[in-house]
Design an enzyme around this catalytic site. Sequence first.
Site, mmCIF file in Angstrom:
data_model
loop_
_atom_site.group_PDB
_atom_site.id
_atom_site.type_symbol
_atom_site.label_atom_id
_atom_site.label_comp_id
_atom_site.label_asym_id
_atom_site.label_seq_id
_atom_site.Cartn_x
_atom_site.Cartn_y
_atom_site.Cartn_z
ATOM 1 C CG HIS A 155 -1.676 -1.240 1.439
ATOM 2 N ND1 HIS A 155 -2.898 -1.532 0.909
ATOM 3 C CD2 HIS A 155 -1.313 -2.338 2.148
ATOM 4 C CE1 HIS A 155 -3.274 -2.738 1.287
ATOM 5 N NE2 HIS A 155 -2.322 -3.265 2.038
ATOM 6 C CB SER A 276 12.833 22.495 -15.645
ATOM 7 O OG SER A 276 12.116 23.699 -15.686
ATOM 8 C CE LYS A 282 11.897 19.499 -11.082
ATOM 9 N NZ LYS A 282 10.546 19.730 -11.597
ATOM 10 C CG ASN A 284 12.310 17.216 -14.321
ATOM 11 O OD1 ASN A 284 12.234 17.324 -13.097
ATOM 12 N ND2 ASN A 284 12.041 18.212 -15.147
ATOM 13 C CD GLU A 289 8.161 12.431 -15.390
ATOM 14 O OE1 GLU A 289 7.210 13.125 -15.048
ATOM 15 O OE2 GLU A 289 9.287 12.901 -15.635
#
Length: 458
Positions: A155, A276, A282, A284, A289
């Site tokens: 969970h 970014s 940043k 990333n 993704e």
Amino acid sequence: MSQLRSRFGKEADRSVQKYTSSLSYDRRLCREDIAGSIAHARMLAKQGIISDKDAELIIMALISIREEIEQGKFQFKDELEDIHMSIEARLVEKIGEAGQKLHTARSRNDQVALDVRLYVKRAIGETMEAVKKLQRSLIGLAEANTDTIMPGYTHLQQAQPVLLAHHLLAYFEMLQRDGQRFQDCLKRVDVMPLGSGALAGVPYPLDREAVAKELGFSRISRNSLDAVSDRDFIVEYQAAAATTMMHVSRLSEELIIWSSAEFGFIEIDDAYATSSSIMPQKKNPDVAELARGRTGRVYGNLLAMLTTLKGLPLAYNRDLQEDKEGLFQTVDTLLSTLEVFAGMVSTLKVKSHRMRAATEGGYLLATDLADYLVKKGLPFRKAHEAVAKLVQYAVGQGKDLKRLTLDEYHRFSPLFKEDVFQISVESSVAARDVPGGTAPRQVKTALAEAKRQLEQGG
Ligand code: ARG
């Protein structure tokens, strides 16, 4: 009048030509198409259906057409509908009447089925290699982390400590099943359909087995109607691809969370990170993704194929032309994803101290405390209840379990003794010494077995 239109009084409308053409994407099948035609021509000559001389002319011309395509000299003309017509038209342009004999005892319906099967066979080989490459990267990272302990989750709540190597090997297992699915699917792709003609077979004494052998197929199709309309093998490839992408997507999700400042478990190598346009700080995880995102289109292609097939009467229907774009996109997406992930995983920086630290604060050893009481004679349910109350108390006190005194432990069970303080994250992991468990001894065995399977293909 263009080829195939002698039955009509006029050319197809421009809009129809554009609407029906598959040339912009099925040109990817040119190598397969030429290989199939060469095998077909050779067999036709061997069976005395065309002359040896004609076959020789055809084969030489097909080889030179392949070169033209490879060198970018081939002119693709939209009005020729598909790759099959394009190559045949060029063949006739080159050698005239002999070229017009190639399509004897063949239809585009069995021809396209053959081409796609050849393509999927090759794609399966490449996919299995790419899956293995990612598995190798996972094993490499696991080997470097056989004593890195991290919180295991259910969970997404801290549950019990596990070895990072154990966690990584879970992905090895998923990919192992993926490889098996592709391998299994290969059995049903590996069927040679030529000789089925348009739908009913052909009235020529073909040697279908010889064509199958030349093209590397294990067997020939048994029913002509099925052979020209079957695309199950594409569904199967796509289902296996969708499952593989689903696994990579789950891994993506973990890499994304783990590289957040809050977790800080890993750092993605600069070469695999993006930045970014506005926030200079940043770093990333775009690769992960995008893999997670592209899983959607791979699922979509599977569903599109199933939907295209649903309700089609036997045998060939033009709807089947819709099998290719989604398939190509799925193969491209899967191969590029596996490739980039292999690199990203093998260059991943693990912040083992952060992982270890994350096991400290919470209550990951609660199950171990319950098991401790069980060993002292308490039934498990009672032990569970006692430790649940102990945890409730500790939470109320704002203390973690290590900070409680023996007196405090005694309030929940008299069975707690001084040795309760020997329970640690390390002892917890080591205690799970069952096959398949996270104990270092078991993980070492699992790692050795994983490597063996990769090398020997088990
Ligand atoms: N281009 C078609 C396909 O990809 C094959 C041609 C069959 N065409 C036909 N009218 N029977 O499925």
